[in-house]
Design an enzyme around this catalytic site. Structure first.
Site, mmCIF file in Angstrom:
data_model
loop_
_atom_site.group_PDB
_atom_site.id
_atom_site.type_symbol
_atom_site.label_atom_id
_atom_site.label_comp_id
_atom_site.label_asym_id
_atom_site.label_seq_id
_atom_site.Cartn_x
_atom_site.Cartn_y
_atom_site.Cartn_z
ATOM 1 N N ASP A 173 0.867 -1.171 0.000
ATOM 2 C CA ASP A 173 0.000 0.000 0.000
ATOM 3 C C ASP A 173 0.906 1.224 0.000
ATOM 4 O O ASP A 173 1.756 1.369 0.883
ATOM 5 C CB ASP A 173 -0.883 -0.019 1.261
ATOM 6 C CG ASP A 173 -2.246 0.601 1.013
ATOM 7 O OD1 ASP A 173 -2.294 1.661 0.362
ATOM 8 O OD2 ASP A 173 -3.243 0.033 1.487
ATOM 9 N N GLU A 217 -6.096 4.111 -6.085
ATOM 10 C CA GLU A 217 -7.392 4.394 -5.453
ATOM 11 C C GLU A 217 -7.782 5.820 -5.852
ATOM 12 O O GLU A 217 -7.068 6.769 -5.554
ATOM 13 C CB GLU A 217 -7.279 4.281 -3.937
ATOM 14 C CG GLU A 217 -8.648 4.312 -3.279
ATOM 15 C CD GLU A 217 -8.617 4.781 -1.829
ATOM 16 O OE1 GLU A 217 -9.553 4.428 -1.093
ATOM 17 O OE2 GLU A 217 -7.695 5.510 -1.441
ATOM 18 N N HIS A 239 -11.415 -2.515 3.285
ATOM 19 C CA HIS A 239 -11.328 -2.122 4.686
ATOM 20 C C HIS A 239 -12.040 -0.804 4.979
ATOM 21 O O HIS A 239 -12.092 -0.396 6.148
ATOM 22 C CB HIS A 239 -9.857 -2.018 5.091
ATOM 23 C CG HIS A 239 -9.160 -0.898 4.372
ATOM 24 N ND1 HIS A 239 -8.974 -0.903 2.999
ATOM 25 C CD2 HIS A 239 -8.654 0.271 4.810
ATOM 26 C CE1 HIS A 239 -8.376 0.227 2.645
ATOM 27 N NE2 HIS A 239 -8.172 0.957 3.713
ATOM 28 N N ASP A 240 -12.532 -0.118 3.962
ATOM 29 C CA ASP A 240 -13.254 1.147 4.172
ATOM 30 C C ASP A 240 -14.757 0.991 3.970
ATOM 31 O O ASP A 240 -15.510 1.959 4.130
ATOM 32 C CB ASP A 240 -12.787 2.213 3.164
ATOM 33 C CG ASP A 240 -11.344 2.624 3.358
ATOM 34 O OD1 ASP A 240 -10.855 2.578 4.504
ATOM 35 O OD2 ASP A 240 -10.716 3.008 2.355
ATOM 36 N N ASP A 286 -2.875 4.744 -2.418
ATOM 37 C CA ASP A 286 -3.908 5.392 -1.623
ATOM 38 C C ASP A 286 -4.260 6.773 -2.191
ATOM 39 O O ASP A 286 -3.366 7.587 -2.465
ATOM 40 C CB ASP A 286 -3.362 5.545 -0.195
ATOM 41 C CG ASP A 286 -4.439 5.856 0.822
ATOM 42 O OD1 ASP A 286 -5.315 5.006 1.023
ATOM 43 O OD2 ASP A 286 -4.411 6.959 1.409
#
Ligand code: TEU
Ligand code: CA
Length: 552
Positions: A98, A249, A325-326, A195
């Site tokens: 990440d 993302e 995870h969000d 991210d």
């Protein structure tokens, strides 16, 4: 270099804090990931994306990084990471890191220097103003600007105040990030999930966006003027030199943006995560964004997924995901997590997503049909976003606590962050100690040990879907077309390659439905039933939440 090896790969996302705790301190770690790699090899996935494992004070569970080239104390050491990488590679699994470079932690050395004074060489690594430049609201509530008395200025933080935004317009920042990326690539990692990469280029003047429900304005730094320039630079200087998988993302990105970010020439990224299908119903927008906007209905979801499939065809590559995870657990959000239909609807969702064109991402526990945690007391929540919005809405906006709790139960990120359910023993086998966040009480019924050997489990179904992605060229390269467009309950589509077609049928309802006309005509002389989630399937009717795929 076969640079597009990821076209038939399936990625599995690990949220390390909640995956497996190897030393009993209640926090998942690299030792736990090492232990469970065999489980992932059995599932058959090709790539692991690990949420951040770097040094971090954990204001946002590792998305606030204080040293990009070191490991978070709670997760272990660099030697532990090297062991995970080596074992994963031995099992044929690649590792995607990440990359969180829109912001750092305020404890990163760049920032501790930056805030010392206006003349510090690092000052311009971040975005400082004498006064807040706008009324932007941070993604985690409150103003996106924080005053720092040391240098007498305000800095921008799109997320928490412990996550100051980097100034990508400063070439030194880009050089530092690129050299750090090369360091990881030279170590042998296989890719990056980037991210909020669509936010790195801010619009000149940092203009206000539309008003939010809480008196601020939206942060407009989405796909700003230089984002493609910076990604091309990153591609030239780093990405193109290694056989990586990259996914950016990209909040705010539409299909035309995606066609640039993930263009097939490979000059930027391999694919992006877009947010439209997880942003709630466009026809029923709430006052407080994601908190009170209901999930898309099936017809809305179908229209949106179809838009992404058709508008990227021949132009760019899609990512396919329904949870991370969000996001809340997909079976709770888009399916039916009642005892009666949980297993079947989890398989239906998996079918609808995995037969589309793109690279599928499976979030830990999704392959077990794990559900939302529905935690009923604010003291059970750990996520900074959830805790902040609770305070904001109850204290500042006067919204009743029960109403806000209902929002959190449906949409809080903590729904996806409860520990992985490994078996029916204490703490779901996740930890010998006290887990950092409560285990979902349904673990005795929903866990990996109960599913790996059961041919009818959600796990076994995912295993089949993943194996099909490796062996079926139509699943990888077939062109998507929606059929039976207006059917209120059945989502049907085809994938075509040469003279072969897959017909995918999903009855998105708790009632029996007729097979709609176009699909019925196509499957009449099917060559093969590829996969399905119900025994005794019929070509005339679909059972509640039945999903079935034919080859014709
Ligand atoms: O998320 C960015 C993002 O746009 C949202 O998904 C966000 O988490 C939130 O739900 C907005 O309401 C990324 C990470 O995935 C997330 O975990 C981090 O908290 C965030 O960036 C900051 O690094
Ligand atoms: Ca631990």
């Amino acid at each position: 270099m076969n640079t597009k090896w990821w076209k038939n790969a399936v990625v599995y996302q690990i949220y390390p804090r909640s995956f497996m705790d190897s030393n009993g301190d209640g926090v998942g770690d690299l030792g736990g990931i090492y232990e469970k790699l065999d489980y992932l090899a059995e599932l058959g996935i090709d790539v692991i994306w690990m949420s951040p494992i770097y040094k971090s004070p954990n204001d946002d569970n590792g998305y606030d990084i204080s040293d990009y080239q070191d490991i978070m104390d709670e997760f272990g050491t660099m030697a532990d990471f090297d062991r995970v990488l080596e074992k994963a590679h031995r099992l044929g699994i690649r590792i995607m890191m990440d990359l969180v470079v829109n912001h750092t932690s305020d404890e990163h050395r760049w920032f501790t220097e930056s805030r010392k004074s206006k003349d510090n060489p690092y000052h311009d690594y971040y975005i400082w103003r004498d006064q807040p430049a706008n009324r932007w609201e941070s993604f985690f509530s409150g103003s996106a600007w924080e005053y720092d008395p040391r240098c007498g200025q305000y800095y921008l933080h799109s997320f928490s105040k412990k996550q100051p935004d980097l100034n990508w317009d400063n070439p030194k920042v880009r050089e530092e990030v690129f050299s750090m990326m090369r360091w990881w690539c030279d170590k042998g990692i296989d890719g990056f999930r980037m991210d909020v990469i669509s936010m790195i280029s801010k619009y000149p003047g940092l203009p206000d966006g539309p008003e939010t429900g809480t008196g601020y304005t939206f942060n407009t730094s989405m796909s700003g003027p230089n984002v493609h320039k910076y990604l091309r630079e990153m591609n030239e200087q780093v990405l193109s030199h290694y056989p990586l998988i990259t996914v950016g993302e990209c909040p705010g990105a539409g299909a035309d943006d995606a066609a640039r970010y993930a263009n097939l020439d490979g000059t930027e990224l391999d694919m992006i995560f877009q947010f439209e299908h997880v942003s709630g119903s466009p026809s029923r927008p709430g006052r407080f964004g994601k908190w009170d906007t209901p999930a898309m209905s099936m017809p809305e979801l179908r229209a949106n997924l179809t838009k992404w499939q058709t508008s990227l065809e021949g132009r760019a590559w899609n990512s396919l995901y329904q949870s991370n995870h969000d996001q809340p657990r997909c079976v709770s959000r888009f399916g039916d997590d009642s005892e009666e239909y949980r297993v079947r609807s989890a398989k239906l969702l998996a079918t609808a997503i995995h037969f589309q064109k793109g690279t599928p991402y499976v979030y830990q526990g999704e392959e077990l049909g794990m559900t939302n945690a529905y935690m009923g007391d604010i003291s059970q929540y750990r996520d900074i976003e959830s805790l902040n919005i609770y305070r904001e809405l109850t204290e500042k906006q006067g919204i009743p606590a029960e109403t806000v709790m209902a929002y959190l139960k449906a949409i809080s990120r903590d729904n996806a962050r409860t520990p992985m359910q490994w078996d029916g023993t204490a703490n779901a086998g996740f930890s010998a100690g006290q887990p950092w966040i409560g285990v979902n009480p349904n673990y005795p019924a929903i866990n990996a040990a109960a599913q790996t050997g059961d041919p009818d489990s959600v796990f076994s179904y995912y295993k089949k879907l993943i194996a099909l992605r490796h062996s079926d060229p139509v699943m990888v390269d077939g062109v998507y077309a929606l059929i039976d467009e207006g059917d209120p309950n059945v989502y049907a589509y085809t994938r075509a390659l040469g003279d072969e077609k897959l017909v995918v049928l999903c009855n998105w309802s708790a009632e029996e439905q007729k097979v709609p006309a176009e699909a019925a005509a196509l499957i009449a002389n099917a060559k093969e039933l590829v996969i399905g989630n119900c025994p005794d399937t019929s070509k005339e009717t679909l059972q509640p939440y039945e999903a079935v795929v034919y080859r014709v």
